[in-house]
Scaffold this motif. Structure first.
Motif, short mmCIF file in Angstrom:
data_model
loop_
_atom_site.label_atom_id
_atom_site.label_comp_id
_atom_site.label_asym_id
_atom_site.label_seq_id
_atom_site.Cartn_x
_atom_site.Cartn_y
_atom_site.Cartn_z
N TYR A 185 1.18 5.32 -120.59
CA TYR A 185 2.06 6.49 -120.50
C TYR A 185 2.90 6.72 -121.76
O TYR A 185 3.93 7.36 -121.71
N SER A 186 2.42 6.19 -122.89
CA SER A 186 3.13 6.44 -124.15
C SER A 186 2.41 7.51 -124.95
O SER A 186 1.22 7.78 -124.74
N ILE A 187 3.14 8.14 -125.88
CA ILE A 187 2.58 9.10 -126.82
C ILE A 187 2.69 8.49 -128.21
O ILE A 187 3.79 8.09 -128.63
N VAL A 188 1.55 8.36 -128.90
CA VAL A 188 1.55 7.74 -130.23
C VAL A 188 0.92 8.69 -131.23
O VAL A 188 0.15 9.59 -130.88
N GLY A 189 1.24 8.50 -132.51
CA GLY A 189 0.66 9.32 -133.56
C GLY A 189 0.90 8.67 -134.92
O GLY A 189 1.70 7.75 -135.05
N GLY A 190 0.19 9.18 -135.92
CA GLY A 190 0.40 8.72 -137.29
C GLY A 190 -0.66 7.73 -137.75
O GLY A 190 -1.57 7.35 -137.04
N ILE A 191 -0.50 7.29 -139.02
CA ILE A 191 -1.41 6.34 -139.65
C ILE A 191 -0.57 5.22 -140.28
O ILE A 191 0.11 5.45 -141.27
N PRO A 192 -0.60 4.02 -139.71
CA PRO A 192 -1.21 3.68 -138.43
C PRO A 192 -0.40 4.27 -137.28
O PRO A 192 0.77 4.60 -137.43
N ALA A 193 -1.02 4.37 -136.11
CA ALA A 193 -0.36 5.01 -134.97
C ALA A 193 0.85 4.20 -134.50
O ALA A 193 0.79 2.98 -134.39
N LYS A 194 1.94 4.90 -134.24
CA LYS A 194 3.17 4.30 -133.71
C LYS A 194 3.67 5.12 -132.53
O LYS A 194 3.40 6.32 -132.43
N LYS A 195 4.42 4.46 -131.67
CA LYS A 195 4.93 5.15 -130.49
C LYS A 195 5.94 6.22 -130.88
O LYS A 195 6.88 5.95 -131.64
N ILE A 196 5.74 7.42 -130.36
CA ILE A 196 6.68 8.52 -130.56
C ILE A 196 7.67 8.57 -129.41
O ILE A 196 8.88 8.66 -129.62
N ARG A 197 7.14 8.50 -128.21
CA ARG A 197 8.01 8.47 -127.02
C ARG A 197 7.14 8.13 -125.81
O ARG A 197 5.93 8.06 -125.90
#
Length: 200
Positions: A185-197
């Motif tokens: 149930y987390s939202i991740v993004g980026g390089i490398p991926a990290k938790k957004i919320r």
């Protein structure tokens, strides 16, 4: 019937008959590219394999190399599934969008109700790089596998690398590179991926 159409229809019927299993109301396009050990491909009920999709089972590892697709799942045009000696298993009511590439080296398990966007690459293998005097392909790879749990949404252009578990109900933002586990149930993004919320 036009002789060319009749020949294509016969080939399509033959190709479907070579599959290990195909459920009721499943549709495999006559233009799908099905290669290798076809008897190790199993399709559930109401599965759609669109035109120009590639399903390839490596015949060198008959006991382990498989493609298993659950009920009500759709594999869109130009998607590529290649086992490379491992298993690719996709659950029920999932969707793989166009131009995505799914490999099976160390096993790829995708749950139910998953949405995989276009141009996604999922690679359950990593070549060794410890000895620079040995070419990459000759070094011992890691084959940890990848697990994508139920109800995951993977955005366009995502890359998921070996050893990751993507938790239930999570969202992977477009273009992300996932190198480690993603909690449910987390939202991740980026390089490398990290938790957004977290999803509320």
């Amino acid at each position: 019937m036009n002789p060319k159409l009749a020949l294509k229809w016969l080939f399509w019927r033959y190709q479907k008959s070579q599959l290990g299993a195909i459920g009721e109301y499943s549709n495999v396009s006559i233009l799908a590219d099905i290669r290798g050990d076809k008897k190790n491909i199993s399709l559930g009920n109401n599965v759609t394999i669109c035109k120009y999709t590639t399903l390839e089972v490596d015949p060198s590892n008959n006991d382990k190399s498989k493609i298993i697709i659950g009920d009500n799942t759709l594999i869109s045009s130009f998607a590529i599934l290649r086992t490379y000696g491992g298993t690719i298993q996709i659950g029920n009511s999932s969707f793989v969008n166009s131009f995505s590439v799914l490999y099976g080296h160390g096993d790829l398990i995708i749950g139910n109700g998953c949405l995989i966007g276009p141009q996604v690459t999922i690679v359950p293998v990593n070549y060794g790089l410890q000895d620079r005097n040995i070419p990459f392909r000759q070094q011992t790879p890691t084959l940890k596998g990848i697990i994508i749990e139920d109800d995951v949404w993977i955005g366009a252009g995502v890359t998921i690398l070996d050893g990751c578990t993507i938790g239930k109900g999570s969202v992977i933002g477009a273009g992300a590179v996932v190198t480690k586990n993603v909690e449910p149930y987390s939202i991740v993004g980026g390089i490398p991926a990290k938790k957004i919320r977290m999803r509320e």
